[in-house]
Scaffold this active site. Structure first.
Site, mmCIF file in Angstrom:
data_model
loop_
_atom_site.group_PDB
_atom_site.id
_atom_site.type_symbol
_atom_site.label_atom_id
_atom_site.label_comp_id
_atom_site.label_asym_id
_atom_site.label_seq_id
_atom_site.Cartn_x
_atom_site.Cartn_y
_atom_site.Cartn_z
ATOM 1 N N ARG A 29 0.628 -1.034 0.086
ATOM 2 C CA ARG A 29 -0.221 -0.323 -0.309
ATOM 3 C C ARG A 29 0.909 1.043 -0.117
ATOM 4 N NH1 ARG A 29 -2.325 0.899 5.893
ATOM 5 N NH2 ARG A 29 0.403 1.248 7.092
ATOM 6 N N CYS A 53 24.898 30.904 16.667
ATOM 7 C CA CYS A 53 24.767 29.191 17.266
ATOM 8 C C CYS A 53 25.902 29.608 18.022
ATOM 9 C CB CYS A 53 25.393 29.278 15.118
ATOM 10 S SG CYS A 53 25.923 27.232 16.758
ATOM 11 N N CYS A 56 29.186 27.526 17.413
ATOM 12 C CA CYS A 56 29.481 27.725 16.886
ATOM 13 C C CYS A 56 31.226 28.221 17.551
ATOM 14 C CB CYS A 56 29.437 28.492 16.009
ATOM 15 S SG CYS A 56 29.060 28.438 14.663
ATOM 16 N N ASN A 78 25.361 20.008 28.755
ATOM 17 C CA ASN A 78 24.634 20.402 27.982
ATOM 18 C C ASN A 78 24.026 21.432 29.208
ATOM 19 O OD1 ASN A 78 21.574 21.090 27.526
ATOM 20 N ND2 ASN A 78 21.661 18.389 26.104
ATOM 21 N N ASP A 79 23.454 22.593 28.568
ATOM 22 C CA ASP A 79 22.884 24.342 29.194
ATOM 23 C C ASP A 79 21.119 23.585 30.100
ATOM 24 O OD1 ASP A 79 25.387 25.626 28.993
ATOM 25 O OD2 ASP A 79 24.496 26.359 27.010
ATOM 26 N N HIS A 116 29.947 25.217 10.900
ATOM 27 C CA HIS A 116 28.426 25.249 11.341
ATOM 28 C C HIS A 116 27.537 24.175 10.536
ATOM 29 C CE1 HIS A 116 24.420 27.032 12.777
ATOM 30 N NE2 HIS A 116 24.362 27.281 11.438
ATOM 31 N N ASN A 156 20.152 13.555 16.293
ATOM 32 C CA ASN A 156 18.671 14.016 16.150
ATOM 33 C C ASN A 156 19.217 14.826 15.376
ATOM 34 O OD1 ASN A 156 17.747 12.776 18.294
ATOM 35 N ND2 ASN A 156 17.523 14.370 19.308
ATOM 36 N N SER A 164 16.555 22.771 15.767
ATOM 37 C CA SER A 164 16.539 23.715 15.637
ATOM 38 C C SER A 164 17.528 23.985 14.916
ATOM 39 C CB SER A 164 15.688 24.918 16.200
ATOM 40 O OG SER A 164 16.350 24.911 17.450
ATOM 41 N N HIS A 167 23.974 23.360 13.502
ATOM 42 C CA HIS A 167 25.397 23.130 13.807
ATOM 43 C C HIS A 167 25.384 21.358 13.973
ATOM 44 C CE1 HIS A 167 29.792 25.208 14.805
ATOM 45 N NE2 HIS A 167 29.148 22.986 15.087
ATOM 46 N N HIS A 169 25.755 18.008 15.767
ATOM 47 C CA HIS A 169 25.884 17.702 17.045
ATOM 48 C C HIS A 169 24.998 16.856 17.065
ATOM 49 C CE1 HIS A 169 22.475 19.762 17.352
ATOM 50 N NE2 HIS A 169 22.722 20.106 18.902
ATOM 51 N N GLN A 171 24.520 13.972 21.315
ATOM 52 C CA GLN A 171 24.443 14.434 22.357
ATOM 53 C C GLN A 171 24.215 13.386 23.145
ATOM 54 O OE1 GLN A 171 20.742 16.756 23.870
ATOM 55 N NE2 GLN A 171 20.077 16.292 21.634
ATOM 56 N N GLU A 185 16.574 -5.926 24.084
ATOM 57 C CA GLU A 185 18.299 -5.953 23.319
ATOM 58 C C GLU A 185 18.821 -7.060 24.261
ATOM 59 O OE1 GLU A 185 18.099 -2.909 19.858
ATOM 60 O OE2 GLU A 185 20.045 -3.059 21.746
ATOM 61 N N LYS A 313 6.822 9.582 8.139
ATOM 62 C CA LYS A 313 6.615 8.185 8.558
ATOM 63 C C LYS A 313 5.671 9.444 10.218
ATOM 64 C CE LYS A 313 5.921 4.548 10.517
ATOM 65 N NZ LYS A 313 4.547 3.170 10.244
HETATM 66 ZN ZN LIG Z 1 28.007 27.160 14.546
#
Ligand SMILES: [Zn+2]
Length: 352
Positions: A29, A53, A56, A78-79, A116, A156, A164, A167, A169, A171, A185, A313
């Site tokens: 389908r 950014c 950067c 991470n901030d 960047h 991501n 958003s 640049h 990166h 995590q 698993e 998807k």
């Molecule tokens: Zn950047």
């Protein structure tokens, strides 16, 4: 193109041995009419450096910290961490059966390069090797901490997965708990090992090699393929051939090989629709709590959210409500599509 192949019309249920669940492959389908929302297609590539950014080099972040003028990779806490040392030590105790505990751990950001606009797909393998070495070091170091039981490295990529800032990166979440997917698993791998004496993921690799319908990259140390039981259209697993439970067990030759494989896969993704291809990519590795995880085999999984260049998807009733995936495409046809594109990045071919 691949729509003409007979393999594109697969309609059956396939067993996902690592998740121990059924995937409904309903590729017959695939061409059903679509009048819903679409996402925008090819974008303009951003410049090398962007003043606003927060990733950067030399720029100030929301925390007030100024990034160093880094020249290779750059890792920082991470901030806006989801787990961290500043999480409340004594959360309010709920009534039974509810449970609560402090959100312990560490969340870090890994900038892939000072540029960047330099995504993995356009990096030479030696720069990708450096990212792999950071994943190794971070997994090892964070895994040593008493409060950390698992290290999840992921990327991501793209606005459609909520990023958003383009640049490049990734995590790193070093948590006091083991993520559900890994737990699942592990159980499957341990059960398989108890029952057969063999390593489940090694058998998956053998099965892929035996049919050779979905392999996208293979050399002496590394293999990449669209798994038989793929849940997303262009899902790709990249794995060392040697069974290791954590990325830091990889040797220099294996790192170099993995870097080549990652370069080839991300180039194929970008070349598919001549656009920066969005995905969620995660390293699947064993916990760092000192347990015996020999039956577990480290690998990386790419989960691209698009099933066509402008169509997402959506996870809906079966996936979110029911917990099993309905795949609208056949893994064989999608692997054939990815294999049909060149392994020179389209921007390089255009001389950009
Ligand atoms: Zn950047």
């Amino acid at each position: 193109m691949s729509e003409d192949l007979p393999i594109s019309g697969v309609w059956e249920e396939r067993w996902h041995p690592l998740r121990e669940e059924w995937i409904v492959v309903a590729a017959h389908r695939q061409d059903r009419p679509w009048i819903g929302a679409t996402v925008s297609g090819p974008q303009i590539s951003p410049p090398d450096y962007v003043e606003s950014c927060y990733l950067c080099p030399g720029n100030q972040r929301v925390s007030g910290t100024t990034n160093p003028h880094y020249t290779r990779t750059y890792v920082f806490d991470n901030d806006h961490p989801c787990v961290g040392p500043n999480a409340p030590r004594e959360p309010a105790i709920p009534s039974s059966p509810y449970r609560v505990r402090p959100a312990q751990g560490l969340a870090r950001v890994l900038c892939y390069s000072p540029r960047h606009n330099l995504t993995m797909a356009e990096m030479p393998p030696d720069l990708i090797s450096e990212i792999i070495e950071v994943w190794q070091q971070q997994t090892y170091d964070l895994g040593q901490r008493a409060e950390v039981n698992h290290v999840l490295c992921f990327e991501n990529k793209g606005e459609v997965v909520g990023v958003s800032n383009p640049h490049p990166h990734g995590q790193i979440y070093a948590t006091n708990f083991v993520f559900k997917t890994i737990e699942q698993e592990l159980q499957a791998s341990q059960r398989y090992h108890n029952e057969t004496g063999r390593t489940l993921f090694a058998e998956i690799i053998s099965a892929e090699q035996a049919t050779n319908l979905r392999i996208l990259y293979e050399d002496e140390f590394t293999i990449a393929f669209v798994p038989y039981f793929a849940r997303y259209a262009y899902e790709v697993y990249v794995a060392p051939k040697r069974s290791v439970a954590h990325i830091h067990a990889l040797r220099p030759q294996e790192i170099a090989s993995l870097a080549r494989a990652l370069q080839q896969i991300t180039i194929r993704f970008d070349n598919l629709w001549q656009m920066s291809f969005p995905y969620v990519m995660a390293l699947h590795q064993a916990p760092t709590d000192g347990g015996d995880y020999r039956p577990y085999h480290f690998f990386l999984a790419f989960h691209p959210p698009l099933r066509r260049s402008t169509v997402l998807k959506y996870l809906a009733g079966p996936e979110i409500g029911g917990g099993n995936f309905i795949s609208d495409t056949s893994p064989e046809a999608k692997a054939a599509e990815l294999l049909a594109v060149p392994t020179i990045h389209y921007r390089e071919s255009r001389g950009e």
